[in-house]
Design a protein around this motif. Structure first.
Motif: not given
Length: 181
Positions: A90-97
């Motif tokens: 159900p979702k797209a997740i992005f984690r970054g810098q």
């Protein structure tokens, strides 16, 4: 003994909560997987949550896949049911810098940055490097980023009957506007 353990925990929580994070729930992600001479394959989601820590340059986003809208209802139905399988993913997740980010050095002129992070989509995870343009006007920070991902990297099924109508290389654009207090 309990009081001794409680004091460091309180101090640690104050440090964590004192980091000033900004949030927007109206960020936009647009993607295009069009092939010339065929119907444009273009989806837009204008209810994406983005979180920015202006002190560290950390950035994260969450997009609900059913939030993408298309010009044609049938295309949206195929996107949700056949390709993205949004009931399962159900979702797209992005984690970054944001590399070299310093909110104090931002001006009204866009500056170029690179965002490095991990995109989780369709049950797969992939490292992403994205070019970004960032500006600050008053208390508002705007981030615009364009990058591309391959549908095949995320095991997104594209039936062979329509492979010639969809590009495996999907162009993605994000726009996030943060208002600092």
């Amino acid at each position: 003994m309990k009081k001794i353990a409680l004091i460091p925990m309180l101090l640690a929580s104050l440090i964590v909560f004192s980091q000033e994070k900004t949030l927007t729930k109206s960020g936009t992600i647009t993607f295009e997987a069009s092939v010339p001479s065929f119907q444009p394959v273009l989806g837009t989601n204008s209810n994406v949550t983005f979180v920015l820590n202006p002190v560290t340059g950390e950035i994260a986003s969450l997009a609900l896949m059913k939030g993408f809208q298309f010009e044609m209802a049938l295309m949206e139905e195929h996107f949700n049911e056949n390709y993205m399988e949004t009931d399962k993913y159900p979702k797209a997740i992005f984690r970054g810098q944001i590399q070299g980010f310093d909110a104090n050095k931002l001006t009204e002129d866009y500056k170029d940055y690179i965002i490095k992070g991990k995109l989780e989509l369709h049950g797969k995870s992939k490292d992403i490097n994205a070019d970004a343009k960032i500006t600050k006007s008053g208390a508002r920070i705007t981030i615009i980023s364009d990058f591309a991902v391959n549908a095949s990297d995320f095991s997104i099924p594209i039936p062979s009957l329509i492979k010639y109508k969809l590009d495996d290389k999907v162009k993605v654009q994000i726009i996030a506007i943060f208002k600092q207090s």
